[in-house]
Scaffold this active site. Structure first.
Site, PDB file in Angstrom:
ATOM      1  N   ASP A  63       0.850  -1.190   0.000  1.00  0.00           N
ATOM      2  CA  ASP A  63       0.000   0.000   0.000  1.00  0.00           C
ATOM      3  C   ASP A  63       0.889   1.245   0.000  1.00  0.00           C
ATOM      4  O   ASP A  63       2.120   1.151   0.091  1.00  0.00           O
ATOM      5  CB  ASP A  63      -0.888  -0.030   1.244  1.00  0.00           C
ATOM      6  CG  ASP A  63      -2.150   0.804   1.101  1.00  0.00           C
ATOM      7  OD1 ASP A  63      -2.253   1.575   0.134  1.00  0.00           O
ATOM      8  OD2 ASP A  63      -3.035   0.676   1.968  1.00  0.00           O
TER       9      ASP A  63
ATOM     10  N   GLU B 251       2.312   5.147  -4.059  1.00  0.00           N
ATOM     11  CA  GLU B 251       2.212   6.115  -5.168  1.00  0.00           C
ATOM     12  C   GLU B 251       3.553   6.795  -5.512  1.00  0.00           C
ATOM     13  O   GLU B 251       3.710   7.148  -6.696  1.00  0.00           O
ATOM     14  CB  GLU B 251       1.153   7.182  -4.836  1.00  0.00           C
ATOM     15  CG  GLU B 251      -0.267   6.658  -4.862  1.00  0.00           C
ATOM     16  CD  GLU B 251      -0.608   5.776  -3.667  1.00  0.00           C
ATOM     17  OE1 GLU B 251      -1.443   4.862  -3.811  1.00  0.00           O
ATOM     18  OE2 GLU B 251      -0.009   5.973  -2.589  1.00  0.00           O
TER      19      GLU B 251
ATOM     20  N   ASP C  69      -9.201   3.859  -1.591  1.00  0.00           N
ATOM     21  CA  ASP C  69     -10.006   4.210  -0.421  1.00  0.00           C
ATOM     22  C   ASP C  69     -11.355   4.789  -0.824  1.00  0.00           C
ATOM     23  O   ASP C  69     -11.576   6.012  -0.799  1.00  0.00           O
ATOM     24  CB  ASP C  69      -9.239   5.206   0.454  1.00  0.00           C
ATOM     25  CG  ASP C  69      -7.970   4.600   1.024  1.00  0.00           C
ATOM     26  OD1 ASP C  69      -7.882   3.363   1.105  1.00  0.00           O
ATOM     27  OD2 ASP C  69      -7.058   5.360   1.392  1.00  0.00           O
TER      28      ASP C  69
END
Length: 811
Positions: A414, A417, A493
């Protein structure tokens, strides 16, 4: 014409050109072609200082590159793994245009100015440069404008919110941690710069292979053209000829790589939340699943299992017998998946070996001044692995050794990015440096969008080394084209609202046509607590998503299937059980997907491009043969939709719906999800199990729905190893023929080096209007069958069904 009229026309023309030029103010556009050099695979054109290469890459794939100053950079791509094998190429250099013919692709290049047009065999335009706006650059930035026909629509770009059709909107490609995103949120977590243009049933594809921050504008700036470009990097794109979407998707996924065959357990139901802790809570969740007999294959542990949120640690206060917990879950058929964010806590304590060994081996991203970059994330100040280096990826893979030794089955990367807290841009500074193996470096502008991809590449490769004969499972949030080679993904999310349930299907479908087929969302929504009916409807449609994971945020209410009372629990259990009953069909389709690139969960227009169904965002196909019409709104209005062309059977009642694109208006109750089977499908199924580790009872179950093009298939292997690559698998092709009042079902074994768990097949043949007069298995009559008058179905068992057999029903 009078002089006055001529002056008016000149003025109008000048204003029109000025208006067109104003949109490109500051850009240096390509000028006239001055020289043409014929290449073995295409042509290189010179226009002033600039050079343009148009080359055949593969049959049906043409590549275009522009070098503004006449020097092409080293040919390198993070995405492209396929090597060029061009078909025969013919170049014709005429006074006004250059024609490049490569297989079924025809390129016509106007010389004054240089404009590239792709045309079909009749000369009709498929994709053309906008005449007033040739390709251009401005400093490091590059841009392309293309004509936009009034009846053309655009699909792709990965996980963008809103409608699947991108027309009349613009998008930014810059991987972004966007908690609680909404319909208008952009950019999001992934950069997939690929789209399909669709017009009158014919399609083409385009992949802009540029990792910098890029943009796509499908008519927001002008009704006459769409455009795309980037703030740096090369003007480099691939054109894919159609005319079918399937051909385009197959060629694109061959170029950038396809999803690897996942472990079977990843297709089961998965339970997650932020976070299950302490250990007793995790054990309670698994025990409740087993006690309530709700199937489950995976439980996820978010960052609270770690000591101080430091990756690759375990909080022994919360999880005193962590290893035994993992082992106990395994014995119950439940696989543990651990989050391992990519940042490493900046902790000088030598006991925290990820940081100590990383500093020693010099594997972290550097600032422009050469110091190690540090930024705040969950553990506090953290450093970031330099994944563009092979030595860093090797080091990262080694960090999984202890977890793999414990029996952890999967890993969740996770925040990749990469996300950095306390910065307005949510990421590391653009001047940070990422080193390459050749001793050079690139700044973060060039690497940002592939950073998450290289993170999961390191994870995947590391797991392959640690367990060479076990298929890894890696889940990523960030991606660039080609990341599907290493990891599954989800839509990030989302929120616990009906609108987010409605948005989930078009997002998943968009990911699928962009090559990312192993995809899901947070069932029930991540941000917030869903009302009972919303969670139930989400679990219903989730049964028909490739990844089926219930996940929610810290501070929200419980979101397991048993919350909200026995009525809701019963409905949710039913659909989770249906998922497990369909696993033979699903696993067969997923295996085919890994070979063809065609997504298992697919938009209607992929299978029926001529049926004008591209406007249907919410109904979809699960494989070729199941049509799913989810209820994704809280409104009480009827569910109104069209079936694709051909005949279909209601999955629940076996009622046949005849006609071309039948229009249905339904009022589904809470426990009802409209589900239809293509007439002509043969669907393999099994009995319900509590986990994919269990052996189903009875035999294989085959549902036969007679109709046109009647066929189906079955693929099986051990579900976890690479033995299938050594030819250890079972593949059977099924077919059926209808002649008057007779139905014949046949089985043809293509490969039988894997022994399945079943010996016999329980066959149900639908669409039999009356009780059979004769039933034959092979050349033997049998009376051992049952006719269901209400379902119009014949039910019987075929013994020894892992071999070739035939069945005939006369009625």
């Amino acid at each position: 014409m009078s002089a006055f009229a001529r002056r008016i026309l000149v003025g109008v023309f000048f204003c029109a050109m000025l208006g067109a030029g104003s949109n490109a103010q500051g850009w240096h556009h390509l000028g006239n072609v001055q020289h043409v050099e014929v290449l073995p695979d295409g042509a290189e054109l010179t226009a002033g200082a600039a050079k343009v290469r148009i080359t055949a890459f593969r049959d049906g794939v043409v590549r275009v590159r522009v070098a503004p100053q006449g020097k092409f950079p080293e040919d390198f791509s993070w995405a492209v793994i396929q090597s060029p094998q061009p078909p025969a190429v013919r170049v014709q250099d005429g006074p006004k245009e250059v024609r490049v013919t490569a297989g079924d692709v025809n390129v016509v290049v106007s010389k004054s100015p240089l404009l590239i047009n792709f045309v079909d065999s009749t000369g009709a335009a498929i994709l053309e440069d906008q005449p007033t706006l040739p390709m251009a650059w401005d400093g490091d930035s590059v841009h392309i404008w293309k004509r936009m026909p009034a009846d053309e629509n655009y699909f792709g770009l990965g996980d963008k919110a809103g409608r699947m059709n991108r027309r009349n909107r613009s998008f930014t490609m810059w991987n972004t941690d966007e908690f609680g995103w909404q319909e208008s949120s952009d950019p999001l977590y992934k950069t997939i710069p690929f789209f399909i243009g669709l017009r009158n049933g014919g399609a083409y594809g385009l992949f802009f292979d540029n990792t910098y921050r890029s943009s796509f504008d499908f008519g927001k700036e002008s009704a006459d053209y769409f455009s795309f470009g980037a703030v740096g990097g090369e003007l480099n794109y691939y054109f894919f000829s159609g005319p079918t979407p399937k051909k385009i998707i197959a060629n694109y996924t061959a170029l950038v790589g396809r999803t690897a065959l996942p472990p079977l357990w990843t297709l089961g139901f998965q339970q997650s939340r932020y976070s299950y802790y302490p250990e007793t809570r995790g054990r309670e969740i698994v025990a409740t699943y087993r006690q309530k007999k709700i199937p489950l294959d995976a439980i996820y542990f978010d960052i609270d299992y770690q000591q101080g949120y430091a990756p690759f640690t375990v909080n022994r206060q919360y999880f005193p017998t962590f290893e035994k917990m993992i082992s106990d879950f395994r014995s119950q058929g439940v696989h543990a998946v651990l989050i391992t964010d990519l940042h490493i806590k900046k902790d000088p304590n030598p006991a925290y070996t990820p940081y100590a060994s990383g500093i020693q081996r010099d594997v972290f991203v550097k600032n422009a001044d050469g110091s190690v970059f540090a930024g705040p994330v969950w553990p506090g100040d953290s450093v970031f692995p330099d994944f563009t280096l092979t030595k860093t990826r090797d080091w990262w893979g080694e960090q999984y050794k202890d977890f793999v030794g414990m029996g952890v089955a999967g890993f969740w990367n996770d925040m990749n990015e990469p996300s950095v807290f306390q910065r307005a841009d949510k990421t590391m500074p653009l001047d940070t440096r990422h080193r390459l193996d050749d001793g050079t470096w690139r700044d973060h502008r060039a690497i940002h969008n592939v950073y998450g991809m290289e993170n999961v590449r390191a994870t995947y490769d590391g797991l392959r080394k640690l367990q060479p004969d076990e298929r890894p499972f890696v889940l990523t949030r960030a991606a660039y084209s080609g990341t599907q080679r290493y990891a599954a993904t989800w839509t990030g999310d989302n929120s616990s609202t009906w609108n987010h349930l409605s948005m989930s299907t078009p997002m998943l479908l968009s990911m699928g046509i962009c090559g990312y087929s192993m995809v899901g969302d947070d069932i029930g929504g991540f941000a917030g607590t869903p009302p009972a009916d919303l969670l139930t409807r989400w679990i219903e449609v989730g049964a028909f998503n490739p990844i089926y994971r219930d996940h929610t945020a810290k501070g929200t209410a419980d979101q397991e299937p048993w919350v909200h009372g026995p009525e809701q629990e019963m409905i949710r259990r039913h659909y989770i059980e249906l998922r497990y009953q369909l696993l033979p069909y699903i696993y067969t389709g997923i295996e085919e997907m890994t070979r063809s690139g065609i997504p298992f969960m697919r938009p209607l227009f992929v299978e029926y491009p001529q049926a004008k169904m591209e406007g249907d965002d919410h109904n979809f196909l699960f494989g070729r043969d199941l049509f799913v019409a989810p209820v994704d709104t809280e409104m009480l209005d009827a569910k109104d939709f069209h079936l694709p062309p051909g005949d279909w059977y209601d999955f629940w009642t076996s009622t046949k719906v005849a006609g071309q694109a039948a229009h249905l208006v339904l009022h589904p109750q809470l426990d009802e999800l409209p589900l239809y089977v293509r007439a002509g499908a043969i669907v393999p199924m099994q009995a319900v199990v509590q986990s994919t580790s269990d052996t189903p009872s009875g035999g294989l179950k085959l549902r036969v729905y007679p109709g046109d093009d009647c066929r189906g298939s079955l693929y099986m292997d051990d579900g976890h190893s690479y033995a299938y690559q050594k030819n250890e698998f079972l593949r059977i092709q099924y077919s059926c023929q209808v002649a008057g009042n007779s139905v014949t079902v046949s089985s043809k074994v293509e490969n039988s080096t894997f022994q399945p768990w079943w010996k016999s097949a329980d066959v149900t043949v639908y669409g039999v209007a009356s009780a059979p007069k004769q039933v034959r298995i092979g050349d033997q009559d049998t009376r051992d069958f049952r006719y269901d008058n209400q379902m119009h179905a014949v039910i019987l068992t075929v013994p020894g069904a892992a071999r070739e057999w035939s069945l005939q029903i006369n009625y």
